[in-house]
Write a protein that holds these residues in place. Structure first.
Motif, PDB file in Angstrom:
ATOM      1  N   VAL A 141      -9.052   0.858   2.293  1.00  0.00           N
ATOM      2  CA  VAL A 141      -8.230   1.362   1.187  1.00  0.00           C
ATOM      3  C   VAL A 141      -9.112   1.744   0.006  1.00  0.00           C
ATOM      4  CG1 VAL A 141      -6.504   0.680  -0.517  1.00  0.00           C
ATOM      5  CG2 VAL A 141      -6.158   0.108   1.892  1.00  0.00           C
ATOM      6  N   GLU A 142     -10.074   0.897  -0.323  1.00  0.00           N
ATOM      7  CA  GLU A 142     -10.955   1.196  -1.452  1.00  0.00           C
ATOM      8  C   GLU A 142     -11.794   2.451  -1.186  1.00  0.00           C
ATOM      9  OE1 GLU A 142     -10.952  -0.056  -4.311  1.00  0.00           O
ATOM     10  OE2 GLU A 142      -9.853  -1.952  -4.115  1.00  0.00           O
TER      11      GLU A 142
ATOM     12  N   LEU B   5      -8.894   5.738  -0.055  1.00  0.00           N
ATOM     13  CA  LEU B   5      -7.804   6.081  -0.957  1.00  0.00           C
ATOM     14  C   LEU B   5      -8.180   5.949  -2.422  1.00  0.00           C
ATOM     15  CD1 LEU B   5      -4.898   4.323   0.983  1.00  0.00           C
ATOM     16  CD2 LEU B   5      -5.619   6.712   1.097  1.00  0.00           C
ATOM     17  N   CYS B   6      -9.106   5.042  -2.739  1.00  0.00           N
ATOM     18  CA  CYS B   6      -9.490   4.838  -4.136  1.00  0.00           C
ATOM     19  C   CYS B   6     -10.865   5.421  -4.463  1.00  0.00           C
ATOM     20  CB  CYS B   6      -9.478   3.347  -4.477  1.00  0.00           C
ATOM     21  SG  CYS B   6      -7.868   2.549  -4.253  1.00  0.00           S
TER      22      CYS B   6
ATOM     23  N   ARG C 262       0.830  -1.211   0.000  1.00  0.00           N
ATOM     24  CA  ARG C 262       0.000   0.000   0.000  1.00  0.00           C
ATOM     25  C   ARG C 262       0.862   1.257   0.000  1.00  0.00           C
ATOM     26  NH1 ARG C 262      -0.315   4.023   3.574  1.00  0.00           N
ATOM     27  NH2 ARG C 262      -0.233   2.511   5.277  1.00  0.00           N
TER      28      ARG C 262
ATOM     29  N   ASP D  65      -5.382   7.295 -11.082  1.00  0.00           N
ATOM     30  CA  ASP D  65      -6.573   6.439 -11.066  1.00  0.00           C
ATOM     31  C   ASP D  65      -6.223   4.968 -11.153  1.00  0.00           C
ATOM     32  OD1 ASP D  65      -8.108   8.678 -10.896  1.00  0.00           O
ATOM     33  OD2 ASP D  65      -8.455   8.826 -13.060  1.00  0.00           O
ATOM     34  N   SER D  66      -5.169   4.673 -11.882  1.00  0.00           N
ATOM     35  CA  SER D  66      -4.765   3.279 -12.042  1.00  0.00           C
ATOM     36  C   SER D  66      -3.258   3.226 -12.225  1.00  0.00           C
ATOM     37  CB  SER D  66      -5.460   2.642 -13.251  1.00  0.00           C
ATOM     38  OG  SER D  66      -5.046   1.298 -13.411  1.00  0.00           O
TER      39      SER D  66
ATOM     40  N   LEU E  44      -1.035  -0.374  -7.876  1.00  0.00           N
ATOM     41  CA  LEU E  44      -2.389  -0.532  -7.338  1.00  0.00           C
ATOM     42  C   LEU E  44      -2.978  -1.877  -7.755  1.00  0.00           C
ATOM     43  CD1 LEU E  44      -4.819   0.563  -5.829  1.00  0.00           C
ATOM     44  CD2 LEU E  44      -5.524   1.757  -7.923  1.00  0.00           C
TER      45      LEU E  44
ATOM     46  N   VAL F  26       1.996   2.521  -3.502  1.00  0.00           N
ATOM     47  CA  VAL F  26       1.011   2.991  -4.480  1.00  0.00           C
ATOM     48  C   VAL F  26       0.893   4.511  -4.418  1.00  0.00           C
ATOM     49  CG1 VAL F  26      -1.391   2.848  -5.210  1.00  0.00           C
ATOM     50  CG2 VAL F  26      -0.227   0.812  -4.295  1.00  0.00           C
ATOM     51  N   ASP F  27       0.864   5.124  -5.585  1.00  0.00           N
ATOM     52  CA  ASP F  27       0.562   6.551  -5.707  1.00  0.00           C
ATOM     53  C   ASP F  27      -0.928   6.683  -6.023  1.00  0.00           C
ATOM     54  OD1 ASP F  27       0.456   9.243  -6.056  1.00  0.00           O
ATOM     55  OD2 ASP F  27       1.749   9.311  -7.832  1.00  0.00           O
ATOM     56  N   PHE F  28      -1.726   6.984  -4.990  1.00  0.00           N
ATOM     57  CA  PHE F  28      -3.176   7.008  -5.153  1.00  0.00           C
ATOM     58  C   PHE F  28      -3.674   8.262  -5.863  1.00  0.00           C
ATOM     59  CE2 PHE F  28      -2.557   4.063  -1.619  1.00  0.00           C
ATOM     60  CZ  PHE F  28      -3.371   3.009  -2.005  1.00  0.00           C
ATOM     61  N   ARG F  29      -2.770   9.141  -6.239  1.00  0.00           N
ATOM     62  CA  ARG F  29      -3.205  10.303  -7.031  1.00  0.00           C
ATOM     63  C   ARG F  29      -3.520   9.877  -8.468  1.00  0.00           C
ATOM     64  NH1 ARG F  29       1.866  14.025  -5.566  1.00  0.00           N
ATOM     65  NH2 ARG F  29       2.819  12.001  -6.033  1.00  0.00           N
TER      66      ARG F  29
END
Length: 981
Positions: free
Chosen positions: A501-502, A505-506, A449, A457-458, A462, A452-455
């Motif tokens: 997380v979903e 963060l997502c 986790r 979208d995919s 991730l 991951v760069d959550f900025r």
């Protein structure tokens, strides 16, 4: 020294031969022997360099030929021994079958340490050199090898080394050996000795110095073993000086300064460095330096030497404690570590940890403390990762070590592939609990986790994180639940983390809701905290409609704290809902709470009925006992028989009336006791209704008494105590003790006489004396202690006159710390010795196992298990503590019984200066439970005592007499005193 150097200079270079004989020498003799070998070879190499290149090759050829001859001799000896072994075809076939069995077992479970060791031993015995090398390689990839295993491997490879490539292979083995246990001085000495053999090769001199310098940094501070490394290094450099001394006179001053003088300064430097380190036998080293040095010793060296001596005195108590204790000395090492941690020298702290781990490599807590110190204090990448790697290789079953290793790898920026490979190794390590797999998965998923760069979208990271969440759930369901027959994650912690997380963060609440639905369908819908966790997630990242829906479902499903869920629903509707929402919430909460209250009332009524039933049973038993007591009194015995019967009656029934509640509950819960009581009640009732010969039991006892009177009375002869044993705790129901016990004791030797002890009424009292013809038979009979006789353990002890030896007490078992023995508690009473032994054998060789029983032979749920050594016991503690056996969670610890309490002896006379308080006396019923005084406080008060002319006022010793001499009071006076405030 110069003479010895000169004589050794003419000797050719010989490859060092390290055989089994070297392993058997004393530690004190090793440094001297190593020093002589190093000296000889160093002088030969230096002389070779000082003459001409052709001499170097010539000497090297002589050395290799000599080595080949010795190898040939060794191989011929081995072949002759092998020819002798061919005569034992049966033994060889047996070994081959055992090798095949061990290989098959290792193919199933590669983490069987003892199986690896046994396979290597058999292959080495059969002369399968290639297979031995492969077996050692496989074992070293999984486990760190001990010093003995490494030295054995190195000696075999050194004998087979013939060229430069083989020498490089041996160097690689030495590097692997010193990485397993940094503080092994014998391996470092072997490494230095072997590197001296290659001094004639290119870069050989620098290689030797590099090995010795690394050895000093690893073991040089070791107060007991560091001296050998210092002396070996110093002897090597001194040998070069002595070999170059004859040539120094032929050199010009500039060349002499660059060669001879610089080499001389190296020896001076080694002496000074060694004298600055606190080591044993420092005084001898200082005297040797004074004799060797041609110049006076500098003042700075003297100051460093005196400072080191002062430090040596501080460390001596801890070193002496280690020398006096027996391995693995964990307690002594921990005290030493605490002392070093207070001083704060990183080098010494690292050394004492490494020393402790040599003997306690299977203690996970010690690895955790060491790695924690390195992570927080030193933070040196190579050192930290090396310790973490060794920790998981020594204790692969400890999930905390794997978790710390993964965090350390991430902290120091290791490649993702390496971290992933380490995680896969952790999964195959074989943890002992299902929850351990959940923990290691959580650590790895947290690492993924953070990548991951959550900025975005995919991203690739991730997708890998989501795939790993899916794999984790499948792994726990398929692998862990099948192996442990339980879910390692009953609260679905990994699924909760994925949902957060979903959602957070997502921004994917749809996936989060699907995950929470799955969580609730796995048996968590009845817990209020799970619903409130989901509600809080919806409040933060969802909408009001889904919050209301979640709370309505929670009201219907929650069974532990429904009031709390109802309160949260009403609070939300009061703040955000409409009137219709409020009315619906009120209706659902009232209906649910009414149903819950009804269920609780039914449960309470059921519990009350059970309590009432138990009370009725107790009352019935009390009534039956009273009727039995009344029936016995109708016999009306006279004289001494009456008094004896009254005493027996009081003992029998008084004990039952005053029995402890816990004991009474155990008796009520016992099915056998209840059945016996029911049969007894029926017998008594039948005795009242039918005509029964009440006198028949008394007639039987009279008959037994007459038989006892007919038996000749034998006075106890103290002179025969050495050939006599005392047997007790026998069942009272034995009719003929002599016939019952004689076959048991005749197996130990010839029995002269068995003297059972009877009461005045002819009843067997449960103990007897067994007299043998020989003393050795009596000693052998003591081994029958605790042997079962008619379901009851028989106690066999030496026959000792207690009037002459009042303090004699026999206790077979140790009452001190036993590091190779385990104490197990919480065992089910139905657990047999064979079942427990089968469980304990999985963790080592069980030498002895004892189930603790009471005097009636009933198990107490306790056991002592003795292993072959401390390492197996430590490993068994880590694997078995908290294990569930037949729905009982057991506790396992190293055996350390408390000291047995010795009853205080009453003193016949008052010691001088002791308090003259009168001794407390009790009535016929003994000491009361509460010890409350029934005399009112007002009557206990005294008037002001007259002050003594000289000395203090009279103490409490006169209280009794004053109270006794108080005037008599009327009822009115007594009432006034009670009402006085």
């Amino acid at each position: 020294m110069a003479t010895a150097a000169a004589s050794s200079a003419s000797e050719p270079e010989v490859e060092p031969q390290a055989g089994p004989e070297a392993e058997g020498e004393e530690d004190e003799a090793k440094p001297a022997g190593v020093g002589r070998k190093v000296l000889s070879e160093a002088v030969a190499a230096s002389a070779a360099e000082a003459k001409d290149p052709g001499w170097d090759l010539q000497q090297e050829g002589v050395s290799e030929s000599d080595g080949d001859e010795e190898d040939a001799m060794a191989s011929s000896a081995e072949s002759s021994a092998g020819e002798d072994e061919w005569e034992y075809d049966d033994e060889e076939e047996k070994n081959q079958l055992e090798i095949e069995r061990l290989e098959e077992q290792l193919s199933i479970n590669g983490y069987d340490y003892n199986c690896h060791v046994e396979l290597i031993r058999l292959l080495r015995l059969e002369g399968e050199l290639n297979k031995v090398r492969m077996a050692r390689q496989k074992m070293s990839e999984i486990f760190p090898l001990t010093e003995e295993l490494w030295l054995e491997w190195l000696h075999d490879e050194i004998r087979m080394a013939t060229d430069g490539l083989d020498r490089e292979h041996v160097y690689e083995l030495f590097e692997r050996a010193v990485k397993d246990y940094i503080c092994e001085s014998d391996i470092w000495l072997e490494y230095g000795q072997y590197s001296v053999g290659g001094i004639g090769q290119k870069g050989g001199l620098e290689k030797v110095r590099s090995v010795f310098e690394r050895a000093l940094s690893s073991v040089g501070l070791h107060m007991t073993k560091g001296l050998a490394i210092w002396e070996a290094y110093r002897e090597f450099e001194s040998a070069i000086v002595e070999a170059a001394r004859p040539l120094a006179a032929l050199l010009n001053p500039s060349d002499r300064e660059q060669t001879f003088d610089s080499q001389l300064e190296k020896v001076h430097s080694l002496f000074r460095r060694q004298l600055a380190v606190p080591l044993y036998e420092m005084e001898a080293t200082f005297a040797e330096y004074e004799e060797w040095s041609e110049e006076p010793i500098p003042e700075s060296v003297l100051q460093s030497y005196q400072k080191a001596l002062g430090q040596l005195e501080k460390y001596k108590p801890f070193e002496e404690a280690l020398l006096q204790a027996e391995a693995p000395r964990l307690v002594e090492y921990q005290a030493y570590i605490d002392f070093e941690m207070k001083i704060g020298d990183p080098a010494r702290i690292q050394l004492i940890f490494e020393r402790a781990l040599v003997e306690n490599c299977l203690v996970p807590d010690l690895w955790i403390r060491y790695s924690q110190y390195l992570d927080r204090q030193l933070k040196v990448k190579d050192l930290v990762l090396s310790v973490h790697s060794r920790a998981v290789r020594n204790c692969p079953w400890t999930v905390a070590l794997w978790s710390r290793y993964l965090l350390a790898m991430e902290r120091h920026g290791l490649d993702h592939q390496m971290i992933s490979a380490t995680f896969e190794n952790a999964l195959s390590a074989g943890f002992i609990q299902a929850t351990d797999y959940v923990e290691i998965w959580q650590v790895y998923l947290d690492y993924l986790r953070r990548r991951v760069d959550f900025r975005q979208d995919s991203s690739k990271e991730l997708e890998e994180l989501r795939s790993m969440f899916t794999r984790a759930l499948e792994y726990l369901q398929q692998e862990v639940e099948e192996r442990f027959s339980e879910s390692g994650d009953p609260s679905c912690l990994i699924m909760q983390t994925w949902a957060r997380v979903e959602a957070r963060l997502c921004n994917n609440m749809q996936k989060a809701r699907e995950l929470w639905d799955s969580i609730m369908t796995r048996g968590n819908a009845k817990y209020a905290n799970m619903w409130l966790e989901y509600y809080n997630l919806e409040r933060a990242h969802g909408d009001t409609q889904h919050c209301r829906k979640a709370l309505h479902r929670a009201v219907q499903c929650t069974s532990d704290y429904p009031e709390h869920v109802c309160e949260v629903l009403l609070t939300m509707e009061r703040t955000e809902g409409t009137l219709e929402d409020w009315d619906l919430a009120i209706q659902k909460t009232e209906t649910r709470l009414a149903r819950v209250n009804e269920q609780r009332m039914k449960a309470a009524e059921k519990e009350a009925a059970l309590v009432q039933q138990e009370e009725e049973k107790a009352e019935q038993r009390k009534k039956v006992r009273a009727e039995k007591k009344a029936l016995k009194k109708k016999k009306k015995p006279r004289g001494a028989d009456k008094r004896k019967a009254d005493e027996d009656d009081e003992k029998e029934w008084g004990d039952e009336e005053d029995e402890q509640p816990s004991k009474r509950r155990r008796m009520e819960n016992s099915l056998a006791a209840a059945t016996a009581a029911a049969m007894e009640e029926e017998t008594e009732l039948a005795g009242k209704c039918l005509t029964v010969d009440v006198a028949s039991p008394s007639k039987q006892k009279e008959k037994a008494a007459s038989l006892k009177r007919d038996m000749p009375k034998v006075a106890h002869d103290s002179s025969k105590d050495s050939v006599t044993v005392f047997v007790s705790n026998l069942p009272y129901s034995i009719e003929e003790p002599d016939e019952k016990l004689r076959p048991l004791f005749e197996a130990c030797g010839e029995v002269v006489q068995i003297r059972p002890i009877f009461s005045n009424r002819g009843d067997f009292r449960g103990y007897c004396y067994v007299e043998f013809k020989e003393e050795k038979s009596a000693q052998q009979a003591l081994e029958l202690d605790r042997k079962s006789v008619e379901g009851r353990p028989m106690f066999v002890s030496p026959c000792v006159d207690k009037s002459k030896n009042p303090d004699f007490k026999v206790f077979r078992y140790s009452t001190t710390l036993e590091k190779h023995k385990l104490f197990i508690s919480g065992l089910p009473f139905s657990c047999t010795k064979e079942e427990l032994e089968g469980i304990c054998k999985a963790h080592g060789t069980v030498k002895d196992l004892r189930l603790v029983t009471n005097r009636a032979g009933k198990p107490k749920g306790l056991a002592y298990v003795e292993y072959e050594n401390e390492s197996q016991a430590s490993q068994a503690v880590m694997k078995m503590d908290g294990m569930t056996i037949k729905e009982n969670v057991i506790k396992v610890a190293i055996s350390n019984p408390p000291q047995r309490k010795v009853p205080e002896k009453p003193e016949g006379r008052t010691a001088p200066g002791a308090s003259m308080v009168p001794r407390q006396t009790y009535g016929a019923r003994g000491k009361g439970r509460t010890q409350l005084s029934l005399l009112p406080r007002a009557l206990q008060r005294q008037g002001a005592a007259p002050q003594a002319a000289n000395g203090p006022a009279p103490g409490r010793a006169v209280t009794t007499s004053v109270a006794t001499e108080a005037p008599k009071m009327s009822n009115a006076d007594f009432a006034k005193l009670l009402l006085r405030k």
